[in-house]
Each structure stands twice: as C-alpha cells, then as structure tokens.
Design an enzyme around this catalytic site. Structure first.
Site, PDB file in Angstrom:
ATOM      1  N   ALA A  15      -3.703  14.751   5.690  1.00  0.00           N
ATOM      2  CA  ALA A  15      -3.548  13.423   6.307  1.00  0.00           C
ATOM      3  C   ALA A  15      -2.570  12.582   5.508  1.00  0.00           C
ATOM      4  O   ALA A  15      -2.684  12.477   4.288  1.00  0.00           O
ATOM      5  CB  ALA A  15      -4.898  12.719   6.369  1.00  0.00           C
ATOM      6  N   HIS A  50       1.686   5.297  -1.682  1.00  0.00           N
ATOM      7  CA  HIS A  50       1.301   6.472  -2.478  1.00  0.00           C
ATOM      8  C   HIS A  50       2.567   7.066  -3.087  1.00  0.00           C
ATOM      9  O   HIS A  50       3.432   7.548  -2.355  1.00  0.00           O
ATOM     10  CB  HIS A  50       0.610   7.517  -1.595  1.00  0.00           C
ATOM     11  CG  HIS A  50      -0.664   7.001  -0.994  1.00  0.00           C
ATOM     12  ND1 HIS A  50      -1.879   7.090  -1.637  1.00  0.00           N
ATOM     13  CD2 HIS A  50      -0.898   6.340   0.164  1.00  0.00           C
ATOM     14  CE1 HIS A  50      -2.815   6.516  -0.888  1.00  0.00           C
ATOM     15  NE2 HIS A  50      -2.244   6.050   0.210  1.00  0.00           N
ATOM     16  N   LEU A  51       2.658   7.002  -4.405  1.00  0.00           N
ATOM     17  CA  LEU A  51       3.858   7.524  -5.073  1.00  0.00           C
ATOM     18  C   LEU A  51       3.641   8.917  -5.664  1.00  0.00           C
ATOM     19  O   LEU A  51       4.580   9.529  -6.149  1.00  0.00           O
ATOM     20  CB  LEU A  51       4.322   6.563  -6.172  1.00  0.00           C
ATOM     21  CG  LEU A  51       5.092   5.328  -5.701  1.00  0.00           C
ATOM     22  CD1 LEU A  51       5.383   4.394  -6.868  1.00  0.00           C
ATOM     23  CD2 LEU A  51       6.384   5.712  -4.993  1.00  0.00           C
ATOM     24  N   ARG A  52       2.387   9.391  -5.634  1.00  0.00           N
ATOM     25  CA  ARG A  52       2.081  10.737  -6.168  1.00  0.00           C
ATOM     26  C   ARG A  52       2.495  10.849  -7.633  1.00  0.00           C
ATOM     27  O   ARG A  52       2.666   9.862  -8.310  1.00  0.00           O
ATOM     28  CB  ARG A  52       2.728  11.841  -5.311  1.00  0.00           C
ATOM     29  CG  ARG A  52       2.507  11.714  -3.793  1.00  0.00           C
ATOM     30  CD  ARG A  52       1.042  11.649  -3.406  1.00  0.00           C
ATOM     31  NE  ARG A  52       0.860  11.877  -1.978  1.00  0.00           N
ATOM     32  CZ  ARG A  52      -0.200  11.458  -1.292  1.00  0.00           C
ATOM     33  NH1 ARG A  52      -1.158  10.756  -1.886  1.00  0.00           N
ATOM     34  NH2 ARG A  52      -0.317  11.737  -0.012  1.00  0.00           N
ATOM     35  N   HIS A  92       3.157  14.523   1.686  1.00  0.00           N
ATOM     36  CA  HIS A  92       2.517  15.788   1.290  1.00  0.00           C
ATOM     37  C   HIS A  92       3.611  16.849   1.362  1.00  0.00           C
ATOM     38  O   HIS A  92       4.574  16.689   2.125  1.00  0.00           O
ATOM     39  CB  HIS A  92       1.393  16.163   2.265  1.00  0.00           C
ATOM     40  CG  HIS A  92       0.211  15.245   2.192  1.00  0.00           C
ATOM     41  ND1 HIS A  92      -0.832  15.441   1.315  1.00  0.00           N
ATOM     42  CD2 HIS A  92      -0.096  14.120   2.877  1.00  0.00           C
ATOM     43  CE1 HIS A  92      -1.735  14.472   1.476  1.00  0.00           C
ATOM     44  NE2 HIS A  92      -1.303  13.654   2.414  1.00  0.00           N
ATOM     45  N   LYS A 103      -9.104  -0.107  -6.003  1.00  0.00           N
ATOM     46  CA  LYS A 103      -9.205   0.482  -4.656  1.00  0.00           C
ATOM     47  C   LYS A 103     -10.505   1.244  -4.488  1.00  0.00           C
ATOM     48  O   LYS A 103     -10.794   2.162  -5.260  1.00  0.00           O
ATOM     49  CB  LYS A 103      -8.010   1.439  -4.446  1.00  0.00           C
ATOM     50  CG  LYS A 103      -8.028   2.233  -3.149  1.00  0.00           C
ATOM     51  CD  LYS A 103      -7.646   1.376  -1.954  1.00  0.00           C
ATOM     52  CE  LYS A 103      -7.720   2.140  -0.643  1.00  0.00           C
ATOM     53  NZ  LYS A 103      -6.606   3.075  -0.451  1.00  0.00           N
ATOM     54  N   HIS A 123       0.876  -1.196   0.000  1.00  0.00           N
ATOM     55  CA  HIS A 123       0.000   0.000   0.000  1.00  0.00           C
ATOM     56  C   HIS A 123       0.903   1.232   0.000  1.00  0.00           C
ATOM     57  O   HIS A 123       1.437   1.628   1.032  1.00  0.00           O
ATOM     58  CB  HIS A 123      -0.905   0.004   1.236  1.00  0.00           C
ATOM     59  CG  HIS A 123      -1.865   1.166   1.288  1.00  0.00           C
ATOM     60  ND1 HIS A 123      -3.198   1.015   1.590  1.00  0.00           N
ATOM     61  CD2 HIS A 123      -1.688   2.489   1.083  1.00  0.00           C
ATOM     62  CE1 HIS A 123      -3.801   2.188   1.558  1.00  0.00           C
ATOM     63  NE2 HIS A 123      -2.888   3.115   1.266  1.00  0.00           N
ATOM     64  N   ASN A 166      -5.091   7.324  -5.958  1.00  0.00           N
ATOM     65  CA  ASN A 166      -5.787   8.577  -5.612  1.00  0.00           C
ATOM     66  C   ASN A 166      -5.005   9.813  -6.051  1.00  0.00           C
ATOM     67  O   ASN A 166      -4.647  10.660  -5.259  1.00  0.00           O
ATOM     68  CB  ASN A 166      -6.112   8.627  -4.104  1.00  0.00           C
ATOM     69  CG  ASN A 166      -4.889   8.536  -3.206  1.00  0.00           C
ATOM     70  OD1 ASN A 166      -3.874   7.945  -3.570  1.00  0.00           O
ATOM     71  ND2 ASN A 166      -4.974   9.127  -2.024  1.00  0.00           N
TER      72      ASN A 166
HETATM   73  C1  NCD Z   1      -3.438   8.965   2.162  1.00  0.00           C
HETATM   74  C2  NCD Z   1      -2.970  10.006   1.151  1.00  0.00           C
HETATM   75  O1  NCD Z   1      -2.504  11.072   1.557  1.00  0.00           O
HETATM   76  O2  NCD Z   1      -3.069   9.740  -0.045  1.00  0.00           O
HETATM   77  N1  NCD Z   1      -3.573   9.587   3.447  1.00  0.00           N
HETATM   78  C3  NCD Z   1      -3.592   8.971   4.657  1.00  0.00           C
HETATM   79  O3  NCD Z   1      -3.800   9.653   5.654  1.00  0.00           O
HETATM   80  N2  NCD Z   1      -3.376   7.676   4.784  1.00  0.00           N
HETATM   81  C4  NCD Z   1      -4.708   8.344   1.679  1.00  0.00           C
HETATM   82  C5  NCD Z   1      -5.151   7.137   2.454  1.00  0.00           C
HETATM   83  O4  NCD Z   1      -4.611   6.049   2.309  1.00  0.00           O
HETATM   84  O5  NCD Z   1      -6.077   7.296   3.257  1.00  0.00           O
HETATM   85 ZN    ZN Z   2      -3.182   5.072   1.643  1.00  0.00          ZN
END
Ligand code: NCD
Ligand code: ZN
Length: 305
Positions: A256, A14-16, A244, A95, A12, A40
C-alpha cells in the site's frame, strides 16, 4: 502560466531510508522546502538517537537542495513525560498507528483504551506536541475510516488541548468532524482529491493507486475538494507520498502506498486551476494553514512552477 508559491510544505511524507531515501529525497525537495517526515521505518523511530541519526541521513540525501525535515516519532503508550520532555526539541509531532493497519505499523496501538493512553497523551498535550493519527479500524475496507470516527471523538474530548491531526482523510464523515471538535485538524493528499475507488479497481486493477486508506466514493472526494479548494483553516496538504520498490507494487500482494513526490505540487496547482480556486487558497492549503496549526517557522523559499 507561471505560478509562484511561498514555502509549500508537505505535511505527511514517507522518505524511507537507505538506497530508497537517496533515490527519492530530492524529488520532494525540488518543490517542497519542508515536510513532516513519517516514522514508520523498520524498526520504527522511537528514540531520540534514532530521530537525530535519521534526520542527518535525510539532510545528506537532499544534497544541495534546501530542505527542512520536520521529524516525527512512532507513538507508544509507554512514553512518559520525562522521555517526551527529553525529545521535545527534536520532534515536531508524534504519529500514532493502529497496530498492523498499514505499512510497518505492527508495533502500533491496539484497543484504544483511553486510560492506557492518558499519561502519554496528557504529557504531549502539556508539552504542545501534536499527535498525528492514521485513523482506520480493521473493519470492512470501505468503512475503516468512518468507523474510526468514534475513536477520534473520544481522543478529542478526553484531551481537548491536544492538537490531533487526522492524517490523509478520505471521507465525508471525517470532513464533518473538523467542525465538531476544535482540536481536530486534517491532512489531505493530492491523489484523494483526484481519484475514487473506481480508478483503483473499477477497470484493470491499478496497483500504483492502491494505498491506505483506499480511495472512496465520488461524494467523499467532493467533500475533500470542498474543504481543500476553500482552504478550510483546519486542513493542510500532506502528500502521503509512499514509494515502494516496483516489484512490491506490481506483485501478487501489492504494497500500500502511492508515490506522488515528483508531481504532487504540480498536480495540486492544476486541480486548483481546473476548479477556479484562488491562488491565495492554494497558498493557504499548501503552507499557511500548516504554519498556523503546527506553529512552525518555515524555510523562506519561493517555488516557481
Ligand atoms: C504508507 C507507507 O507505505 O508507508 N502507505 C499508504 O498506503 N499510505 C503508510 C501510511 O501512511 O498508511
Ligand atoms: Zn502515510
């Protein structure tokens, strides 16, 4: 002490995109030769062309590092069988985000009407495409995941052959679901094995530890540790590393997401060591279980810590 792991996987991540992707990608690839990449983006990945183009941007950002991105698509109830068949070879999972529940999830699902979801989920079940779920309601923040349990139960019973991954679980109640439904699995992050709500908000507010779902109580963390350290066959490591920009974290209105990619595997190894858990269990938690749950072939790469 040196430690070798065979093909650790981050299930799981997030690579943006854009500059952020280029800045962070290699942090993951240094310790994880493969990862499930979350969809996302803005806008979310919802077509074959978008998935293929994003995958090639990821591979380019990895430079010389060997890395397999396991791609995902952003779930929409409107996906029909023909579309899912056409995309099947390009994605490892789909997802599902409840609408508005976390970063860039505005186009997600509202209402959770099983009949509305049935055509897409039945087709995914037939095509053996796993469903990854961000399991939170929009209730009181500490209860959101526990409240989602009834939705997990409905999904797992209505689609018994569908592989459902409860993403980044944080509660004792989610751990209990694993042994109640044969088709429910889970990812666990490293930060949820380490911190509780006290670390986030018990003293000075720590924005870099703020994520969805929020870290919970000590007994919840203990339940997660119990299944992770024993390498329960239905759990696997997923960092949920979610960077972020600094100004979005250290802000009035903090985004978040906890960014752990550069240290995730090292921290995990340390946790297993501190608790006296075996190397075999660490290997299963960071790779073996995921390979079985997802039926994926993994890059043959050893990581030396
Ligand atoms: C994740 C994100 O920033 O893309 N943020 C997080 O707080 N975990 C999204 C997610 O997995 O809920
Ligand atoms: Zn996530």
């Amino acid at each position: 002490m040196p430690l070798t792991l065979q093909a650790p996987l981050d299930m799981h991540l997030h690579l943006r995109d854009g500059d952020m992707l280029n800045n962070i990608a290699q942090h993951s690839a240094k310790t994880f030769p493969g990862a499930i990449v979350m969809p996302n983006l803005v806008p979310p990945l919802s077509s074959k062309a978008e998935v293929i183009a994003y995958k090639s941007r990821i591979i380019e950002a990895m430079g010389q590092e060997q890395f397999t991105p396991y791609m995902t698509l952003f779930f929409k109830p409107s996906y029909d069988r023909a579309f899912l068949e056409s995309i099947q070879d390009e994605v490892t999972a789909i997802k599902l985000y409840p609408a508005g529940i976390t970063t860039n999830s505005e186009g997600g699902v509202s209402g959770f009407d099983i009949e509305e979801l049935r055509p897409a989920l039945e087709a995914m079940s037939d095509l053996e495409i796993p469903l990854c779920v961000h399991g939170e309601t929009n209730g009181f923040v500490m209860d959101r995941e526990a409240e989602f349990a009834s939705i997990y139960e409905s999904l797992a019973s209505a689609f018994p052959k569908l592989t459902i991954i409860m993403e980044h679980i944080t509660t004792e109640s989610s751990v209990a679901l694993l042994d109640m439904f044969p088709n429910l699995y889970a990812t666990i992050t490293v930060h949820h094995l380490l911190i509780t709500l006290d670390d986030v908000a018990g003293g000075m507010l720590q924005p870099h530890l703020f994520c969805k779902p929020i870290a919970k109580r000590p007994q919840d963390r203990d339940a997660l540790l119990c299944v992770a350290l024993s390498a329960h066959p239905k759990v696997m490591f997923g960092s949920d590393s979610a960077p972020h920009p600094r100004e979005a974290k250290e802000a009035c209105g903090c985004a978040a997401g906890v960014f752990t990619a550069p240290i995730a595997l090292q921290l995990l190894a340390e946790i297993f060591d501190t608790h006296g858990a075996s190397h075999a269990n660490l290997q299963a938690f960071v790779s073996g279980n995921a390979q079985k749950i997802y039926s994926i072939d993994v890059p043959q790469k050893k990581i030396l810590l």
